[in-house]
Enzyme design. Structure first.
Site, mmCIF file in Angstrom:
data_model
loop_
_atom_site.group_PDB
_atom_site.id
_atom_site.type_symbol
_atom_site.label_atom_id
_atom_site.label_comp_id
_atom_site.label_asym_id
_atom_site.label_seq_id
_atom_site.Cartn_x
_atom_site.Cartn_y
_atom_site.Cartn_z
ATOM 1 N N ASP A 300 0.866 -1.163 0.000
ATOM 2 C CA ASP A 300 0.000 0.000 0.000
ATOM 3 C C ASP A 300 0.920 1.235 0.000
ATOM 4 O OD1 ASP A 300 -2.139 1.730 0.075
ATOM 5 O OD2 ASP A 300 -3.255 0.597 1.577
HETATM 6 C C1 BGC Z 1 -5.173 2.997 0.273
HETATM 7 C C2 BGC Z 1 -5.464 1.913 -0.743
HETATM 8 C C3 BGC Z 1 -5.418 2.481 -2.138
HETATM 9 C C4 BGC Z 1 -4.056 3.131 -2.346
HETATM 10 C C5 BGC Z 1 -3.867 3.697 -3.734
HETATM 11 C C6 BGC Z 1 -3.925 3.773 -0.070
HETATM 12 O O1 BGC Z 1 -3.732 4.861 0.754
HETATM 13 O O2 BGC Z 1 -5.041 2.409 1.540
HETATM 14 O O3 BGC Z 1 -6.705 1.314 -0.481
HETATM 15 O O4 BGC Z 1 -5.647 1.479 -3.076
HETATM 16 O O5 BGC Z 1 -3.901 4.176 -1.414
HETATM 17 O O6 BGC Z 1 -4.592 4.840 -3.920
#
Ligand code: BGC
Length: 744
Positions: A300
């Site tokens: 993430d």
């Molecule tokens: C979130 C994810 C998301 C990613 C990309 C993160 O901060 O936890 O769910 O897919 O960002 O935007």
């Protein structure tokens, strides 16, 4: 039947040959790749890195910065780019951006296509004019996996219609911690329901061939256990036994992987003191060895860096990269710079990360790119997608919104309302699309109304349309947490027959959505009290990301509808329900708590229920999981089982008759639960094991049949293995229950 078998076997042979060919191709590509090219494949940056202007400027026009793009492709040989960075872009803008990336990439040495990924979590929410569906939690309330599949299918179509082949969805975390800001992104608290909905969403996204120009690769989030932090705050520590992890949180992922999901995104938090991004056990032993996951695991946002800066299990950023890649991370969402690339090249050269690990990660990434067909064609012509934003798609979202509407309370059958009655619509959610859609809508947090889909109706507008402009009025009353004009709302209330009060939350997700108090803010509760004192019946609609508490004012309401975040068609769906054009059939996919001190799920233990001696129990909800009323009534009779003794691998049929005893057609979700009477691990008081939604005309009776076997009654034992222990079980539907026994 024979024809079907032949088709299935041909498909199987085709897929097997396709897979073998792909593996050969990967071998060949790997042989040609330099270390830098391999590490580049594992590197993902955000669009802001290659675009003009500053990152996080939601207002900027998103345009490629040519020098930045060249650096990304040629110096760092990146494998993936993500995000919108700003706000919804038009399809033309997406095609220009993605087109430029692929064009530049064609001048790279090996021309391995760049994989673009986006968060299209309730529709293609970063593309102007796309179809926005109810959020996952609302979809779960339909108890119709077919809607999750439809959402997946249409989202996939519209994401591909934006030249993007990879979607960071579905969220398969379980919503068992009501404080959590991402509760709305889940399919609710129950493992079985969430598994069915999650599998359907994956099928919708990927189909049987994700290389098809109308399908995308799904990304299961956030592997694993992310939703259950102790504090309820996003990305804070999780304490969980491996038994619980396996019995509940791993199941949704396991099942979706078995259905062919090809990417997972890793949980940003720690479990029992180990950040998941650093856990060899969770990322390699469980995910890849045990679940036989063949796709790749992406981190993430910035999570490798955070092993150093936040979690503090790595003394330097470089050590963080070493720990994460050796644990099993395949791709790093770095995403704001190239630190990962530089560190990883060094680490491999120093022998601190073996080349076999790099090859494994790159093989997995190339496998996904090949399966997506990107080597043949990065994206289809824009004109191919004639159904983008069509009325057909909007109608699919509308149908899902109709079926998610959950009628929690309807005193003296006050609903449905007669058209022509005078109605005041009030409250923060009454006249805005933002409180219908929630976060991940046009912008990350979904608050800015500038980008809202044109032509969609708020609750107030949709009610005016059905009930007449001269009969339906709007006074806002409060913002999310401030008195805007409560006195004016109360004045207006005196002139009408009914009040529709729309309590809601300002859209938010992730850390931005963290809260200190589960209750609705005082301003909204004050509005409720003032309106109730005006002496007109109050019908309350809840538009929230999680169960915000309103216990004190609930007795003042004549009716309560839970609408979750029902999407762009939510206004129309709610108006249709209030006026009786839609008979509500949603059921709560979570337990609605009464008190902040009693946040207990439906599948709790008996010790949480016992109240004889002490007068209050842990489990004390306002509305139970699975609850939801209708404008008609249903009678359950004649529950029966095909036999009372289940042996070995035998199956048992459970049936029940359901009759519509009211005056209008309606849908009912028949829910089969079981209880293990005695077991070596304390059993839950009940667990959902099957469900089916049926439609009945007035007076009509249907027999619903379920089939279960021993493995449906299993739990994870102290030795971490699934087991069904011999003994007695109760099978329960509605108020009926039958005891059966199981023998090995
Ligand atoms: C979130 C994810 C998301 C990613 C990309 C993160 O901060 O936890 O769910 O897919 O960002 O935007």
């Amino acid at each position: 039947m024979i024809k079907k078998l032949i088709v299935a076997s041909l498909l199987f042979q085709f897929l097997a040959t396709f897979a073998q060919d792909n593996e050969k191709r990967i071998d060949e590509i790997l042989k040609q790749m330099t270390l830098e090219e391999k590490v580049g494949q594992m590197t993902q940056v955000t669009l802001d890195v290659i675009s003009k202007g500053q990152p996080f400027d939601e207002k900027k026009k998103q345009e490629i910065n040519e020098a930045g793009l060249k650096e990304a492709i040629h110096t760092y040989k990146i494998g993936s780019i993500l995000n919108t960075g700003t706000h919804t872009l038009t399809r033309d803008e997406w095609y220009t951006i993605i087109g430029k990336i692929h064009q530049e990439n064609k001048t790279s040495r090996l021309k391995i296509p760049v994989l673009y990924g986006i968060d299209a979590i309730h529709g293609a929410n970063y593309t102007v004019g796309a179809t926005l569906f109810p959020q996952e939690l609302a979809l779960a309330a339909t108890w119709q996996p077919a809607y999750a599949e439809k959402m997946g299918q249409i989202t996939a179509y519209e994401v591909r219609a934006s030249a993007i082949p990879w979607n960071f969805s579905p969220v398969l975390d379980l919503g068992r911690q009501p404080l959590w800001s991402r509760f709305f992104e889940t399919f609710g608290e129950d493992q079985y329901l969430a598994t069915q909905m999650g599998n359907a969403a994956v099928l919708g996204y990927q189909g049987t061939n994700m290389g098809h120009p109308e399908r995308v690769a799904a990304c299961l989030k956030h592997y694993v256990g992310y939703s259950n932090s102790k504090s309820g705050k996003d990305r804070t520590p999780i304490q969980m036994s491996e038994r619980e992890l396996r019995e509940l949180y791993l199941q949704t992922f396991k099942s979706a992987i078995e259905k062919g999901a090809m990417t997972v995104m890793i949980n940003s938090s720690e479990i029992n003191g180990t950040p998941v991004h650093a856990s060899h056990r969770i990322l390699t032993q469980i995910l890849k060895d045990e679940l036989k996951f063949k796709g790749f695991a992406v981190t993430d946002w910035e999570d490798i860096i955070m092993l150093h800066t936040v979690h503090r299990v790595a003394a330097t950023e470089k050590e963080a990269v070493k720990i994460a890649v050796n644990a099993g991370v395949d791709m790093s969402m770095v995403p704001l710079n190239y630190s990962f690339f530089k560190h990883l090249v060094e680490l491999v050269n120093e022998g601190q990360v073996p080349m076999s690990r790099i090859d494994d990660a790159v093989r997995r990434i190339l496998r996904v790119k090949l399966q997506l067909g990107l080597f043949t064609k990065t994206h289809e012509e824009k004109s191919y997608y004639t159904k983008f934003g069509s009325a057909e798609f909007a109608n699919a979202s509308y149908q899902a919104a109709l079926e998610c509407v959950t009628l929690c309370k309807n005193q003296n059958n006050i609903l449905p309302l007669k058209k022509g009655k005078k109605i005041l619509v009030t409250g923060v959610g009454g006249n805005t699309l933002n409180c219908l859609n929630g976060a991940w809508t046009h912008t990350w947090q979904g608050v800015d109304s500038t980008y809202n889909t044109k032509g969609k109706k708020t609750i107030f507008q949709a009610m005016q349309e059905l009930g007449g402009k001269e009969n339906v009025f709007f006074v806002q009353g409060t913002s999310f947490d401030k008195d805007v004009n409560i006195a004016k709302a109360v004045e207006k209330a005196k002139e009408v027959d009914y009040i529709v009060l729309c309590l809601g939350e300002i859209p938010a997700t992730e850390k931005v959505g963290d809260i200190e108090d589960l209750s609705y803010p005082a301003a909204q509760l004050n509005l409720a009290k003032a309106l109730a004192a005006a002496g007109k019946p109050v019908i309350t609609i809840l538009l929230s990301s999680r169960p915000r508490l309103f216990t004190e004012v609930e007795p003042m309401f004549s009716a309560v509808i839970n609408a979750y975040w029902p999407g762009d068609e939510g206004g129309r769906a709610l108006a249709a329900t209030l006026y009786g054009d839609n008979n509500p059939s949603g059921k709560l996919p979570y337990t609605y708590p009464k008190y902040s001190g009693s946040l207990v799920t439906y599948d709790h233990k008996l010790s949480e229920k016992r109240d004889k001696d002490f007068g209050f129990n842990a489990f004390n909800p306002l509305y139970e999981f699975g609850h939801g009323l209708s404008y008609t009534s249903f009678e359950y009779t004649a529950m029966s089982v095909s036999k009372n003794l289940l042996k070995g691998n035998e199956k048992i049929q459970v049936s029940i008759q359901v009759k519509n005893t009211g005056a209008v057609e309606g849908k009912e979700v028949v829910q089969l639960y079981y209880r293990d009477q005695f077991a070596s691990i304390t059993p839950s008081v009940k667990k959902l094991v099957r469900f089916e939604k049926i439609s009945l005309k007035p007076g009509e009776t249907k027999t619903v049949r379920f089939e279960i076997e021993a493995k449906d009654l299993a739990f994870v034992g102290a030795d971490l293995k699934w087991i069904t222990e011999p003994g007695k079980f109760d099978l329960m539907i509605g108020k009926s229950s039958i005891e059966i026994s199981y023998e090995e």
